[in-house]
Design an enzyme around this catalytic site. Structure first.
Site, mmCIF file in Angstrom:
data_model
loop_
_atom_site.group_PDB
_atom_site.id
_atom_site.type_symbol
_atom_site.label_atom_id
_atom_site.label_comp_id
_atom_site.label_asym_id
_atom_site.label_seq_id
_atom_site.Cartn_x
_atom_site.Cartn_y
_atom_site.Cartn_z
ATOM 1 N N SER A 134 0.867 -1.171 0.000
ATOM 2 C CA SER A 134 0.000 0.000 0.000
ATOM 3 C C SER A 134 0.906 1.224 0.000
ATOM 4 C CB SER A 134 -0.933 -0.031 1.213
ATOM 5 O OG SER A 134 -1.777 1.105 1.247
ATOM 6 N N TYR A 148 -4.560 7.843 -7.120
ATOM 7 C CA TYR A 148 -3.587 6.894 -6.564
ATOM 8 C C TYR A 148 -3.969 6.542 -5.128
ATOM 9 C CZ TYR A 148 0.731 4.960 -4.696
ATOM 10 O OH TYR A 148 1.644 4.140 -4.083
ATOM 11 N N LYS A 152 -5.021 2.913 -3.187
ATOM 12 C CA LYS A 152 -4.363 2.359 -2.001
ATOM 13 C C LYS A 152 -5.322 2.280 -0.804
ATOM 14 C CE LYS A 152 -0.451 1.548 -3.952
ATOM 15 N NZ LYS A 152 -0.048 0.149 -4.228
#
Length: 272
Positions: A134, A148, A152
């Site tokens: 992560s 992004y 995650k």
């Protein structure tokens, strides 16, 4: 005791560095990359210890085939390091549909397909350790990295549930949360949306926010990975770098303060 390790996205960055770390101590490693030529140096140096596999993790069928091939070649899979992924830079409005879909396809669905493929193997073995890459940006977000971070955040939620689901099978799950490191993640490995003039100030502020000295040294991470895969009781989460913990601690203290301030409104919304 030597391990059998499957690591995705081993063509560069953390993936290649960690693959080499395990190979150097004699672990058997199946390493995936979109282009096998990116693994030529590891193949030349380590010979039969490495099993190179060409793989685009967004292809679910090929992913299951690749994981099965890795099990056969390694004689089992003790550790999966789900490392494949990339960064996408751009504000929310600037991000195209294609860019957003590719980010989620790779960072979320790619990780999901590899995880699903390895679970029957680890259940059959009665043991295994899944390490999900992560980011500190999976716990908070920054301007121009929203998509992004969304990918995650998804990895975090998926992996928390997974850990509870597979605990009785002897399978451990660890979420790795690096802060910024001096890899090519923000450079050649990244994708960038077409900038809009309206967000020039946002981009400028973000670019001026970090200093080179803030980034960790990737070469300092291998001892942490070795300790993690060798632990009989690995943590559910592990920060990498000395910036992540104080930053996330501060962020969550601010969130808790807001939740505390509004707790009476929240409780009244329950209706009882």
């Amino acid at each position: 005791m030597r391990k059998t390790i499957l690591i995705t996205g081993a063509s560069r960055g953390f993936g290649k560095l960690w693959a080499k770390t395990f190979l150097e101590r004699g672990d058997k490693v199946a390493a995936t990359a979109r282009r096998l030529s990116d693994l030529d140096d590891l193949i030349k140096e380590f010979g039969d210890l490495i099993t190179p596999i060409q793989l685009d993790v967004t292809d679910r069928t090929k992913t299951f085939e690749a994981v099965q091939y890795a099990e056969t070649a390694l004689g089992g899979i003790d550790v999966l390091i789900n490392n494949a992924g990339f960064g996408l830079f751009g504000t929310i409005e600037e991000t195209s549909e294609e860019e957003a879909r590719q980010q989620i396809e790779t960072n979320v669905f790619g990780l999901l397909w590899v995880t699903q493929a390895v679970l029957p193997i680890m259940r059959k073995q009665g043991q295994g350790h899944i390490i999900q890459l992560s980011s500190a940006l999976g716990l908070t977000s920054l301007p121009t990295l929203g998509i992004y971070s969304a990918s995650k955040f998804a990895v975090e939620g998926l992996s928390e549930a997974l850990a509870a689901e597979v605990a009785d099978f002897g399978i451990k799950v660890t979420i790795l949360e690096p802060n910024g490191f001096a890899t090519d993640w923000p450079g050649a490995s990244a994708s960038k949306s077409k900038p809009m003039q309206e967000y020039e100030a946002v981009h400028q502020a973000f670019q001026n926010n970090g200093k080179p000295s803030d980034y960790g040294d990737p070469a300092a991470t291998p001892p942490a990975l070795l300790a993690l895969v060798d632990s009989a009781n690995p943590p559910s989460r592990l920060f990498l770098g000395n910036m992540a913990y104080p930053w996330i601690k501060y962020v969550y203290e601010q969130k808790l303060a807001v939740w505390e301030e509004w707790k009476d409104v929240s409780a009244a919304a329950h209706g009882k």
